[in-house]
Design an enzyme around this catalytic site. Structure first.
Site, short mmCIF file in Angstrom:
data_model
loop_
_atom_site.label_atom_id
_atom_site.label_comp_id
_atom_site.label_asym_id
_atom_site.label_seq_id
_atom_site.Cartn_x
_atom_site.Cartn_y
_atom_site.Cartn_z
CB CYS A 257 -0.94 -0.14 1.09
SG CYS A 257 -2.50 1.07 1.03
CG HIS B 79 -3.42 -3.59 3.48
ND1 HIS B 79 -2.22 -3.26 4.25
CD2 HIS B 79 -3.93 -2.52 3.24
CE1 HIS B 79 -2.12 -2.08 4.21
NE2 HIS B 79 -3.20 -1.52 3.40
#
Length: 493
Positions: free
Chosen positions: A348, A454
Site C-alpha cells: 500500500c 493487505h
C-alpha cells in the site's frame, strides 16, 4: 467454580452489556474485551463487540449497513472473530485515523466524513452520538451480550463533557463496567482509586469490578491492597491477569519492543520500517510467530543493513513518512539493500514509496519523489478505495515465483491510484484474476515487489512458501483466551 462476570437473563428485551474501561491507554482494554468475547461465546451466548470511537491507523474492511465496504478498527474486527460472528461497521461506528499530530481522518459508519474531519473536536459530539447510540442499540437487539470497549481513561475530566466513548456509553447501556489497570507499570491501586474517585457518583455506581492486568510474580503479595481498595470504594478486585508476553494478537497502538523478536534458530531477518504514520502493522503479527524469523521494527539505517528482507508497510501519510525516511537516512539504506539483490516488499503506502513519484493535485497526502525502485507513479484521489477481494497472485519471477497462482482473501484501503510509467506499460505484470487488475508489480531484477493487497502475510500458504513457517491459528488464540477468563475471574483477589 464461580466466575465473577455477569450472565444474561433468560428473558430480557436487550442484550446484557459488559464494558471494559481502563485507567489509561495500553492498560489492556482491547485484549480483555477480546477475551470476554471469546469466553461468552464459549458459554454458548450470542455475543458482539462494540467500541463507540477508536483512534487507530490499524483498520480492516468490513460490510457497511447498505452492503458496501467500510472501515473499522482492527481491535473490533478481531473481537468479532473471537465472538464467532461477521464483523460490520456498527461494532466501531466512529474511527479516527491520525494523519498528523493535530489532524485525523474521520470515518463514520465505515465511510470517510470530510465535514466531521473539519469540525472542532468538541463540536462533533452532537453529530456523532445519534449514530453511535443507534449502532449500539441495534446490536443489543440482535445479541444476548455486547462487550463494549472504552478508550483511554473514563476520568479524563478535560474531555468528560464531550465524551462519546466511555461513561456516556456506559450510562446509555447501563453497562456492567470493569476497570482495568496495568500493574506492570506500577501504581495500579492508585490508578484504580483515582479513576473511580474522579467519576461522578452515578458513574461510580456502574463500576462493578477492578481488574489487575499484566501481573508478574506471586499474587499473594498483593494483600492487603485489594481488600483496602474495596473498603474505600465498595468495588472488588475480580481478576488478576498474568503478563501475556506473546498472546498472539497485534498491539493496537503500535507499541513495539525495542529489541528484535525471534523464535528458535534465526534463518531470516526481516526489517519492517516503522515510520511515524505507519498503518495496518497488525497484518504482520503472524510473521512474529514464525520459527527462525527475526523481526526488527526498523527506525535506523543500521537496522535495515542487518536484514535479509525489508518491508515498507502501509502509511496514513505517505509523503510525510517518505520525508522521515530521508531525514533518518533509511531511504539510502533501503536502496542499498535492493542494490545488493535482497528482497524488498512494499504494501500500500510502501508500494507508493517504491515508485518514482507521488502526485497530489487535491491536497490529499502530498507531493514527493519516490525511491525509484519500481517504474510507477501514484496519483492521490479524493475518493478512497476500500474493499475486500478474493485474488490470485500473478505469475512472478524469482525469487517470488513460489507465490505464483496462490489464491487469498485480501483487503485494500488507499487514496492513491498507481500505474506503471507510460513507457513501461508493455512490461505490466499480468493478473490471473479480475476484477482487481494491476495491483502487483515486480522490478526488472525481480527482488523488489509491491502491492496494494493487505493481508498477504496472514495467508498460511504465503507464509509457508516464503518462510517455511507454521500456521498462526487465531481460533486457538481465542480458545486460550476464553480458558484464561474462566481461571482469572473465578476467584476474587
Amino acid at each position: 467454580m464461580t466466575v465473577h462476570l455477569p450472565l444474561p437473563q433468560k428473558v430480557q428485551p436487550q442484550a446484557l452489556c459488559v464494558m471494559v474501561l481502563g485507567t489509561s491507554s495500553n492498560a489492556g482494554k482491547s485484549w480483555v474485551a477480546t477475551a470476554l468475547c471469546a469466553w461468552y461465546r464459549a458459554q454458548g451466548y450470542r455475543v458482539a463487540p462494540f467500541k463507540a470511537q477508536n483512534m487507530s491507523n490499524n483498520a480492516r474492511v468490513v460490510a457497511t449497513l447498505d452492503g458496501q465496504w467500510g472501515e473499522i478498527g482492527t481491535a473490533q474486527y478481531l473481537q468479532a472473530l473471537a465472538a464467532g460472528i461477521t464483523p460490520d461497521v456498527r461494532m466501531n461506528p466512529l474511527l479516527l485515523k491520525p494523519e498528523a499530530d493535530m489532524r485525523s481522518q474521520v470515518v463514520l459508519l465505515g465511510q470517510v466524513n470530510e465535514a466531521l474531519g473539519q469540525m472542532p473536536w468538541r463540536d462533533r459530539r452532537a453529530h456523532v452520538w445519534p449514530e453511535i447510540a443507534q449502532a449500539l442499540d441495534s446490536l443489543r437487539a440482535e445479541y444476548e451480550v455486547v462487550v463494549i470497549e472504552g478508550a483511554g481513561s473514563p476520568a479524563e475530566i478535560n474531555l468528560y463533557d464531550s465524551d462519546v466513548v466511555n461513561m456516556r456509553v456506559a450510562r446509555h447501556a447501563q453497562a456492567h463496567c470493569l476497570l482495568v489497570a496495568d500493574i506492570d507499570r506500577g501504581g495500579a491501586f492508585a490508578h484504580l482509586y483515582g479513576t473511580w474517585a474522579l467519576l461522578p457518583p452515578e458513574d461510580r455506581g456502574l463500576i462493578k469490578g477492578f481488574v489487575l492486568n499484566k501481573f508478574r510474580g506471586d499474587a499473594s503479595l498483593l494483600a492487603p491492597a485489594p481488600q483496602k481498595l474495596q473498603e474505600r470504594t465498595g468495588v472488588p478486585v475480580v481478576a488478576c491477569i498474568p503478563m501475556q508476553h506473546q498472546h498472539g494478537l497485534p498491539e493496537e497502538d503500535g507499541v513495539f519492543a525495542a529489541q528484535a523478536t525471534a523464535k528458535g534458530h534465526v534463518h531470516t531477518t526481516v526489517a519492517i520500517v516503522a515510520y511515524p504514520r505507519m498503518s495496518n502493522h497488525d497484518e504482520f503479527e503472524p510473521l512474529l510467530h514464525q520459527p527462525g524469523v527475526r523481526v526488527l521494527w526498523a527506525r535506523t539505517p543500521q537496522q535495515v543493513q542487518e536484514a535479509d528482507w525489508v518491508i515498507l508497510p502501509g502509511s496514513k501519510s505517505t509523503a510525510a513518512d517518505l520525508a522521515w525516511m530521508r531525514h533518518q537516512g533509511v531511504d539510502a539504506a533501503v536502496a542499498a539493500h535492493a542494490a545488493q539483490g535482497k528482497r524488498v516488499l512494499g504494501i500500500c503506502g510502501g508500494l507508493q514509496m517504491l515508485g518514482e513519484a507521488l502526485i497530489d493535485l487535491h491536497e490529499v497526502d502530498g507531493n514527493a519523489a519516490g525511491l525509484g525502485l519500481l517504474p510507477l507513479a501514484t496519483l492521490f484521489a479524493p475518493e478512497k478505495t476500500v474493499r475486500r477481494v478474493s485474488v490470485q497472485m500473478p505469475v512472478l519471477r524469482m525469487p517470488w515465483q513460489v507465490l505464483s497462482g496462490v489464491g487469498m482473501q485480501v483487503y485494500e484501503i488507499h487514496h492513491g491510484q498507481t500505474q506503471l510509467r507510460a513507457d513501461m506499460q508493455d512490461t505490466r505484470m499480468p493478473q490471473a484474476s479480475e476484477p482487481v487488475p494491476g495491483l502487483v508489480w515486480q522490478c526488472a531484477q525481480g527482488h523488489v515487489l509491491g502491492t496494494y493487497w493487505h493481508g498477504m502475510l496472514e495467508n498460511t500458504t504465503v507464509l509457508q512458501a516464503l518462510f517455511g513457517g507454521q500456521t498462526h491459528d487465531l481460533q486457538q488464540v481465542f480458545t486460550a483466551m476464553a480458558d484464561g477468563v474462566g481461571a482469572w475471574f473465578s476467584t476474587q483477589v
